[in-house]
Design an enzyme around this catalytic site. Structure first.
Site, PDB file in Angstrom:
ATOM      1  N   HIS A  79       7.420  21.497  15.028  1.00  0.00           N
ATOM      2  CA  HIS A  79       8.823  21.800  14.099  1.00  0.00           C
ATOM      3  C   HIS A  79       8.741  22.951  13.508  1.00  0.00           C
ATOM      4  CE1 HIS A  79      12.143  19.493  12.146  1.00  0.00           C
ATOM      5  NE2 HIS A  79      12.011  20.118  11.294  1.00  0.00           N
ATOM      6  N   ARG A  91      17.838  16.498  13.820  1.00  0.00           N
ATOM      7  CA  ARG A  91      17.481  16.794  12.742  1.00  0.00           C
ATOM      8  C   ARG A  91      17.993  15.754  11.663  1.00  0.00           C
ATOM      9  NH1 ARG A  91      17.099  22.350  11.946  1.00  0.00           N
ATOM     10  NH2 ARG A  91      16.524  21.959   9.802  1.00  0.00           N
ATOM     11  N   TYR A 117      -1.562  22.679  -3.665  1.00  0.00           N
ATOM     12  CA  TYR A 117      -2.093  22.044  -4.593  1.00  0.00           C
ATOM     13  C   TYR A 117      -2.209  20.441  -4.426  1.00  0.00           C
ATOM     14  CZ  TYR A 117      -1.201  26.112  -7.463  1.00  0.00           C
ATOM     15  OH  TYR A 117      -1.102  27.413  -7.837  1.00  0.00           O
TER      16      TYR A 117
END
Length: 821
Positions: free
Chosen positions: A108, A62, A152
């Site tokens: 993931h 991570r 967006y």
């Protein structure tokens, strides 16, 4: 299987236990063994084992980047997914939601928000020196604005990302199964770019963290070439003008470390980089001079910096500046409007000390280094040379694997071409065999029988290729082309064999290292243009900070400071009548003092602590003001009982005479506590601003408190009044003068259930104090009626069989004003 189903179908909390008792289930026996093993493991050992597994997962999967490709797992998976989707630098942008969804679903499974945040950062030019993602839409700003939602925004990879993924198609790196085993993902990307140093990394793991600054690509590549030329080079020799000069932050700024400090940081892998913004005085503007800020330190929120500067301006702490204006577009520009005659160096010095215009970047070059297990890296803090060494040997491994794969492909092709060459002289016979065959399999069998492999003929793979050969390839021109191809393939295969046969690990002049060197040089040439080649951060090893005092930034003007009994304080230019000033409901004005903004003011508390600050630091307000707890650390139950202005025009001389140190200064203070003790002390030690915790001036007994502090000259008489109607008048000089904080001496001897209500210092006044008894009567204590006695007595009884309910205090007097001349 039936027994397992029976075990799973058992219901009730005691079902497994009952199965153990009858011994009829093998599954129940396994349960018993598992329970026994679990009970035999100490809780500490079990918790330690599980926490270590968790911490290892965070460290390796991570938070920490790999030294080879400089990427964290989430970043690597984002780029790999975009590569699978064909989102290269020339492709059309695609919605980020599509990329994030594929990354989360395939590789993931840790939540879309963390994936999108990583994707956004990889597209921010103010976060990475060379962004790996080309974003379309709102991807945040240096003002701290968040990116738009992933539905967006759109993205694709940048050209530099192609260098990170360039050799992936030939499987030059190890692959591993994804989290559910449904597909494979690369353990590391075969990056040609030294991404760990170029873009840096930031991460917090369990028990460790990393914070690697970004660098200039050209400088890092030059350091790699320098290391290849001289493998025994020292760390400090890599920190030079022809190699790595220092970090190169995307937001620019100045690095003011010395060369020795930078070399120590790069040698140890940790240290502090001192960052400053850059500013220049623009004298071409009409009117007031303008100080233009063109860059800010890395990681600083620009809007917060402008807000902080304007806050300092509006509160009067930065009087040399009129206003700060943010005129930034794609480039940073903050205009500081200076007053005429202002020294811009003093303004910068103040900004360096009191804002984020100068900050530290704490370097911690911790990353994952490869181990024998290609899927697991070991965390380690590396120096600059070690990082470069690991990257170079990783490039050698990638190149070796690439050459091996290329050689394998060449040998396969050569094998096919040799089959073609073998049958070119027997084409007519091959065609006859095919025409007489009943199908492809029959034709293959007959051809291999006619040209057996044992006698240098054809094998199955060659035969299959011949049968798939198109007829036009049998033309003489095409046959010549095939023979030429065979010749070229054999030549290339021999070259690769020669390269692979070399011992290249320690021989830096070998052919494979030459290819690595050439690829690094081509990288410099390809990106030897702005904004990548030109340095953004300036190395300023001779930076100086002008010396200044806080008084240089205070506008000297007279003011009044008012304190209420509930501990609210405010500063105003003029308070004509404190009794008419605005206070909170139920609150009263305690005192109002005057002085200059550059002077200090001391607030004396009931627990014997003096808190000192400059009057300019008192919040200016026409309302209620601010709680004094915002300025100082007051304890529970502690309250302010007096305030003294240290303006020389108000208080006079408070310093001791060095010729007569045993004598108290002309002006000093007297304090008395509720248990009847009093002390005199000097004010010189409290005239300078203190910490938020203040300085102690008296040691108060448990359960008692200081009731007041007044300034005296030593010739006064002191009137002390207790709750049980006892009053005493004594000379102030009888109270001992203490050089440090102490308990004091007995002013008036009190009975067990009595306490000192108040005192007053006066110079020969006839009427000293007016008190009100519990019977409603008011009595005035006068020197005409009560004679001056020695301290320490019980005093004179004012009234029999009664108590004093309160001391009548007159309205606070208007503070002193000063002649402007």
């Amino acid at each position: 299987m039936a027994k397992r189903q029976k075990r799973n179908s058992s219901s009730g909390p005691n079902s497994s236990r009952s199965s153990k008792n009858n011994g009829s289930s093998k599954g129940s026996l396994l349960d018993a063994v598992d329970d026994q093993l679990l009970m035999s493991i100490p809780l500490r050992q079990a918790a330690q084992s599980r926490y270590l597994n968790y911490s290892l997962s965070v460290i390796t999967s991570r938070a920490l980047p790999d030294v080879r490709d400089g990427l964290k797992p989430v970043q690597r998976r984002i780029l790999y997914t975009m590569n699978q989707q064909g989102l290269n630098a020339t492709a059309k942008h695609r919605k980020c939601a599509k990329v994030v969804g594929d990354v989360m679903g395939n590789y993931h499974p840790h939540g879309d928000s963390s994936i999108y945040e990583a994707l956004v950062r990889m597209a921010q030019a103010f976060s990475l020196r060379m962004p790996l993602i080309d974003g379309s839409g709102n991807f945040g700003s240096v003002d701290g604005d968040n990116a738009a939602a992933m539905r967006y925004t759109e993205c694709r990879m940048t050209p530099i990302a192609a260098e990170v993924l360039s050799d992936l198609a030939t499987r030059t790196v190890a692959f591993k199964p994804n989290y559910d085993g449904s597909r494979e993902e690369p353990v590391v990307l075969p990056s040609r770019v030294p991404n760990l140093l170029v873009n840096g990394a930031t991460g917090i793991a369990v028990g460790m963290a990393t914070n690697i600054p970004p660098h200039n690509l050209k400088e890092v590549c030059q350091a790699l070439l320098k290391l290849l030329r001289d493998p025994e080079i020292r760390d400090y020799q890599l920190v030079a003008n022809d190699a790595v000069q220092g970090p190169d932050f995307p937001t620019g700024g100045q690095i003011i470390n010395t060369k020795e400090e930078l070399r120590e940081i790069y040698s140890s892998g940790q240290g502090t980089i001192k960052l400053r913004g850059t500013a220049e005085l623009n004298t071409k503007t009409k009117g007031s001079p303008v100080l233009q800020i063109s860059s800010i330190p890395f990681g600083v929120n620009k809007s917060s910096l402008v807000e902080r500067i304007n806050e300092l301006v509006y509160t009067g702490k930065l009087p040399l500046v009129i206003e700060a204006r943010d005129l930034s577009t794609d480039e940073i520009r903050i205009d500081l409007m200076l007053k005429k005659g202002a020294d811009e160096n003093m303004v910068l010095a103040y900004l360096y000390r009191h804002t984020d215009f100068q900050k530290n970047f704490n370097v911690n070059m911790t990353c994952l280094v490869p181990t024998e297990n290609p899927e697991v890296g070991a965390p380690n803090r590396l120096g600059l040379k070690e990082v470069l060494w690991h990257f170079l040997h990783f490039r050698l491994q990638v190149l070796t694997k690439r050459l091996e794969n290329e050689l394998a492909a060449l040998l396969r092709r050569i094998h096919i071409l040799e089959g073609y060459a073998l049958i070119f002289d027997a084409l007519d016979e091959i065609i006859r065999i095919i025409r007489k065959s009943e199908g492809k399999a029959d034709a293959a069998t007959k051809i291999m029988k006619r040209f057996p492999a044992e006698k240098g003929g054809l094998d199955e793979e060659q035969t299959d290729a011949i049968l798939e050969l198109k007829l036009y390839r049998l033309a003489r021109l095409e046959i010549n082309m095939i023979m030429d191809e065979l010749k070229d393939k054999r030549k290339r295969a021999n070259e690769i064999k020669k390269l692979l046969d070399e011992d290249s690990e320690d021989n830096y002049q070998s052919g494979r290292w030459t290819i690595v060197r050439t690829e690094i040089e081509s990288l410099i040439e390809a990106y030897n243009k702005d904004p990548f080649a030109k340095r953004q951060s300036v190395i300023n090893t001779v930076a100086e900070e002008p010396e200044y005092t806080p008084e240089d930034f205070i506008v000297a003007e007279d003011c009044h400071v008012m304190v209420t009994k509930d501990g609210w304080v405010k500063r105003q230019k003029l308070i004509a009548d404190p009794s008419k000033s605005r206070v909170r409901q139920g609150d009263e004005v305690l005192t109002c003092v005057s002085g200059n903004t550059v002077a200090a003011i001391g607030f004396f508390s009931s627990l014997g602590v003096c808190y000192t600050t400059r009057m300019i630091d008192i919040p200016a307000s026409t309302g209620f003001g601010e709680p004094i707890q915002k300025l100082f650390k007051l304890k529970d139950g502690e309250r302010i009982i007096a305030a003294i202005s240290f303006d020389n025009r108000v208080i006079g001389e408070i310093k001791e005479n060095p010729k007569t140190p045993d004598l108290c200064p002309p002006t000093h203070a007297l304090a008395a506590t509720s248990n009847g003790f009093a002390l005199r002390f000097g004010l010189a030690n409290f005239a300078e601003p203190s910490t938020r915790s203040g300085r102690r001036y008296a040691r108060v007994a448990p359960g008692a408190s200081v009731i007041d502090v007044v300034t005296i000259h030593g010739s006064e008489v002191i009137l002390a009044v207790s709750e049980n109607c006892r009053a005493m008048v004594c000379a102030a000089e009888e109270v001992n003068y203490l050089s440090g904080a102490g308990k004091g001496v007995t002013l008036i001897r009190l009975t067990e259930n009595d306490r000192l209500l108040g005192f007053k210092a006066s110079v020969g006044d006839r009427d000293l104090m007016t008190v009100q008894t519990n019977r409603g009567a008011k009595k005035t204590i006068s020197t005409a009626k009560y004679r001056v006695t020695a301290r320490g007595g019980r005093g004179t009884e004012i009234q029999k069989n009664g108590k004093i309910s309160e001391i009548v205090t007159p309205p606070p007097a208007a503070p002193e004003t000063f002649d402007e001349n």
